[in-house]
Design an enzyme around this catalytic site. Structure first.
Site, PDB file in Angstrom:
ATOM      1  N   CYS A 183       0.815  -1.236   0.000  1.00  0.00           N
ATOM      2  CA  CYS A 183       0.000   0.000   0.000  1.00  0.00           C
ATOM      3  C   CYS A 183       0.841   1.276   0.000  1.00  0.00           C
ATOM      4  O   CYS A 183       0.459   2.257  -0.622  1.00  0.00           O
ATOM      5  CB  CYS A 183      -0.982  -0.008   1.167  1.00  0.00           C
ATOM      6  SG  CYS A 183      -2.081  -1.431   1.107  1.00  0.00           S
ATOM      7  N   ASN A 207     -10.284  -0.108  -0.143  1.00  0.00           N
ATOM      8  CA  ASN A 207      -8.823  -0.003  -0.072  1.00  0.00           C
ATOM      9  C   ASN A 207      -8.242  -0.299  -1.455  1.00  0.00           C
ATOM     10  O   ASN A 207      -8.276  -1.439  -1.916  1.00  0.00           O
ATOM     11  CB  ASN A 207      -8.315  -1.016   0.964  1.00  0.00           C
ATOM     12  CG  ASN A 207      -6.804  -0.971   1.136  1.00  0.00           C
ATOM     13  OD1 ASN A 207      -6.099  -0.374   0.337  1.00  0.00           O
ATOM     14  ND2 ASN A 207      -6.319  -1.614   2.180  1.00  0.00           N
ATOM     15  N   HIS A 216      -3.650   6.813   4.056  1.00  0.00           N
ATOM     16  CA  HIS A 216      -4.021   5.621   3.274  1.00  0.00           C
ATOM     17  C   HIS A 216      -5.466   5.269   3.602  1.00  0.00           C
ATOM     18  O   HIS A 216      -5.869   5.246   4.763  1.00  0.00           O
ATOM     19  CB  HIS A 216      -3.081   4.481   3.645  1.00  0.00           C
ATOM     20  CG  HIS A 216      -3.453   3.163   3.051  1.00  0.00           C
ATOM     21  ND1 HIS A 216      -3.879   3.029   1.752  1.00  0.00           N
ATOM     22  CD2 HIS A 216      -3.460   1.905   3.580  1.00  0.00           C
ATOM     23  CE1 HIS A 216      -4.143   1.760   1.512  1.00  0.00           C
ATOM     24  NE2 HIS A 216      -3.897   1.059   2.601  1.00  0.00           N
TER      25      HIS A 216
HETATM   26  O1  UT7 Z   1      -3.860  -1.972   3.295  1.00  0.00           O
HETATM   27  C1  UT7 Z   1      -4.033  -3.198   3.990  1.00  0.00           C
HETATM   28  C2  UT7 Z   1      -4.291  -2.897   5.368  1.00  0.00           C
HETATM   29  N1  UT7 Z   1      -5.216  -3.735   6.039  1.00  0.00           N
HETATM   30  C3  UT7 Z   1      -6.093  -3.207   6.896  1.00  0.00           C
HETATM   31  O2  UT7 Z   1      -6.193  -2.029   7.037  1.00  0.00           O
HETATM   32  C4  UT7 Z   1      -6.919  -4.137   7.733  1.00  0.00           C
HETATM   33  C5  UT7 Z   1      -6.892  -3.776   9.182  1.00  0.00           C
HETATM   34  N2  UT7 Z   1      -7.861  -4.531   9.917  1.00  0.00           N
HETATM   35  C6  UT7 Z   1      -9.202  -4.288   9.852  1.00  0.00           C
HETATM   36  O3  UT7 Z   1      -9.608  -3.357   9.195  1.00  0.00           O
HETATM   37  C7  UT7 Z   1     -10.135  -5.151  10.628  1.00  0.00           C
HETATM   38  O4  UT7 Z   1      -9.397  -6.081  11.405  1.00  0.00           O
HETATM   39  C8  UT7 Z   1     -11.140  -5.929   9.729  1.00  0.00           C
HETATM   40  C9  UT7 Z   1     -12.149  -4.963   9.141  1.00  0.00           C
HETATM   41  C10 UT7 Z   1     -10.384  -6.638   8.609  1.00  0.00           C
HETATM   42  C11 UT7 Z   1     -11.906  -6.951  10.546  1.00  0.00           C
HETATM   43  O5  UT7 Z   1     -12.535  -6.334  11.656  1.00  0.00           O
HETATM   44  P1  UT7 Z   1     -12.439  -7.012  13.099  1.00  0.00           P
HETATM   45  O6  UT7 Z   1     -13.221  -6.168  14.007  1.00  0.00           O
HETATM   46  O7  UT7 Z   1     -10.988  -7.198  13.405  1.00  0.00           O
HETATM   47  O8  UT7 Z   1     -13.217  -8.363  12.857  1.00  0.00           O
HETATM   48  P2  UT7 Z   1     -12.770  -9.881  13.132  1.00  0.00           P
HETATM   49  O9  UT7 Z   1     -11.912 -10.375  12.017  1.00  0.00           O
HETATM   50  O10 UT7 Z   1     -12.236 -10.012  14.513  1.00  0.00           O
HETATM   51  O11 UT7 Z   1     -14.178 -10.589  13.062  1.00  0.00           O
HETATM   52  C12 UT7 Z   1     -15.232 -10.273  13.989  1.00  0.00           C
HETATM   53  C13 UT7 Z   1     -16.465 -11.086  13.637  1.00  0.00           C
HETATM   54  C14 UT7 Z   1     -16.170 -12.577  13.493  1.00  0.00           C
HETATM   55  O12 UT7 Z   1     -17.322 -13.270  13.961  1.00  0.00           O
HETATM   56  P3  UT7 Z   1     -17.342 -13.931  15.433  1.00  0.00           P
HETATM   57  O13 UT7 Z   1     -16.186 -14.876  15.463  1.00  0.00           O
HETATM   58  O14 UT7 Z   1     -17.173 -12.783  16.374  1.00  0.00           O
HETATM   59  O15 UT7 Z   1     -18.694 -14.581  15.478  1.00  0.00           O
HETATM   60  C15 UT7 Z   1     -16.038 -12.758  12.003  1.00  0.00           C
HETATM   61  O16 UT7 Z   1     -16.341 -14.080  11.596  1.00  0.00           O
HETATM   62  O17 UT7 Z   1     -16.984 -10.660  12.367  1.00  0.00           O
HETATM   63  C16 UT7 Z   1     -17.085 -11.791  11.491  1.00  0.00           C
HETATM   64  N3  UT7 Z   1     -16.793 -11.333  10.127  1.00  0.00           N
HETATM   65  C17 UT7 Z   1     -17.752 -10.902   9.268  1.00  0.00           C
HETATM   66  N4  UT7 Z   1     -19.074 -10.791   9.377  1.00  0.00           N
HETATM   67  C18 UT7 Z   1     -19.751 -10.299   8.316  1.00  0.00           C
HETATM   68  C19 UT7 Z   1     -15.591 -11.215   9.536  1.00  0.00           C
HETATM   69  N5  UT7 Z   1     -15.736 -10.730   8.296  1.00  0.00           N
HETATM   70  C20 UT7 Z   1     -17.061 -10.513   8.114  1.00  0.00           C
HETATM   71  C21 UT7 Z   1     -17.812 -10.003   7.024  1.00  0.00           C
HETATM   72  N6  UT7 Z   1     -19.165  -9.909   7.188  1.00  0.00           N
HETATM   73  N7  UT7 Z   1     -17.259  -9.589   5.866  1.00  0.00           N
END
Ligand code: UT7
Length: 329
Positions: free
Chosen positions: A116, A282, A252
């Protein structure tokens, strides 16, 4: 001959026509919702390139936009083309060579991969070339076709990315304008948190490389918030300025929550931070250029403004720069 002051003097952008909303993703079978995506990321929609549209096409679109905005002379004298991308059409020939050929430029051309932060790395290389006199005028492009490498079985990363390109010209500017500082950093120990294999199978420490984009979202989130504010402070200090001297911060565009957390650490009001992640998701190496171009167009960025560009990504890598904006009309 060297130039004391060099800067970005023109900026163009291109995004593919197809808008894919969060609901569209759900309709295409992804187990997600508009509510989840918006509340976790701020993203409402992103652009998808057509099946036969690749990074070189997006680059050409952004350079054509430069010509449309500034006239065809904008490419006059370009003697180097740099394309920052993680999604080149081919390993070789380099995408920059495809751009050089399309516009018939008498220029060297190479691709640069710094995830990125790639476009900021390209701008820093272009600044070094032009300041030293090795090259006079550099076309520095950031472009990605990330939707071509999405893992449709991983809903967490799938919903984040979109396609787009930005193209800038770096050359000499009048005294006092242009780049005032560059911060460029990497922590290779974090490679395991965000990767996708090419010809390797594991990292040197034995951690596996993923077949498709693989990301530890939580780790990247924490890293991002930390470096966004430390790199910002360092770039502003190295420019001999204070946060209050910066008219607009252009981070970014990965996730609105990351942008907002960094904004709160820096105690900045919302109207001094540019965000368009809601429209494009992104776009990796293209994201800062897309945000900056739109903020110039809507009048938020004005000639002579001090701007702070800051970015993070795989590597793990980060970059920040203070730019005093001088647009060559
Ligand atoms: O340029 C590259 C840089 N990358 C980034 O900037 C990414 C940085 N990280 C993030 O933005 C966040 O970590 C994410 C948006 C990717 C994820 O958010 P999070 O709050 O860390 O979610 P998580 O992965 O811990 O998931 C939380 C819950 C899970 O369910 P349970 O286990 O709590 O029941 C996931 O299974 O959300 C669920 N989940 C979804 N639900 C609906 C994960 N992805 C999705 C989805 N839709 N797309």
């Amino acid at each position: 001959m060297n130039s004391s002051f060099v800067g970005l003097t023109a900026l163009g952008m291109y995004v593919p026509k197809e808008i894919v909303t969060n609901d569209d993703l759900a309709q295409r079978g992804v187990e997600t919702s508009d509510e989840w995506i918006q509340s976790r990321t701020g993203i409402k929609e992103r652009r998808f390139a057509k099946p036969d549209e690749f990074t070189s096409h997006l680059c050409i679109g952004a350079v054509q936009n430069l010509i449309d905005r500034y006239g065809k002379d904008v490419l006059e004298g370009v003697d180097m083309v740099i394309v920052a991308t993680s999604t080149p059409d081919a390993l070789f020939p380099q995408t920059a060579a495809l751009v050089q050929n399309h516009f018939n430029l008498e220029a060297g051309a190479f691709d640069l991969l710094a995830a990125c932060p790639g476009w900021l790395y390209a701008l820093s290389a272009a600044a070094a070339y032009t300041k030293s006199g090795i090259r006079k005028k550099v076309l520095a492009i950031g472009a990605e076709s990330l939707t071509k490498i999405l893992d449709w079985s991983d809903r967490t990363t799938l919903v984040l990315f979109g396609d787009g390109a930005c193209a800038g010209i770096v050359e000499a500017v009048p005294e006092g304008y242009g780049f005032q500082s560059f911060v460029l950093g990497t922590d290779g120990a974090g490679g395991k948190h965000l990767n996708m294999r090419c010809i390797g199978k594991t990292l040197p420490d034995g951690n596996p490389l993923s077949e498709m984009i693989s990301m530890n979202g939580r780790e990247v989130f924490k890293f991002a918030v930390r470096v966004m504010h430390t790199a910002t402070k360092q770039a502003v200090e190295e420019a001999g300025l204070e946060l209050n001297d910066i008219a607009q911060f252009i981070p970014h565009q990965a996730n609105y929550r990351i942008i907002d957390a960094a904004r709160e650490y820096l105690e900045l009001p919302e109207d001094r931070v540019v965000a368009n992640v809601d429209k494009y998701g992104n776009t990796s190496a293209a994201s800062i250029g897309l945000a900056m171009r739109e903020a110039i167009d809507d009048g938020r960025i004005k000639h002579g403004d001090n701007l702070l560009l800051v970015t993070f990504g795989a590597g793990l890598t980060w970059a920040a720069s203070v730019l005093r904006w001088y647009e060559k009309k």
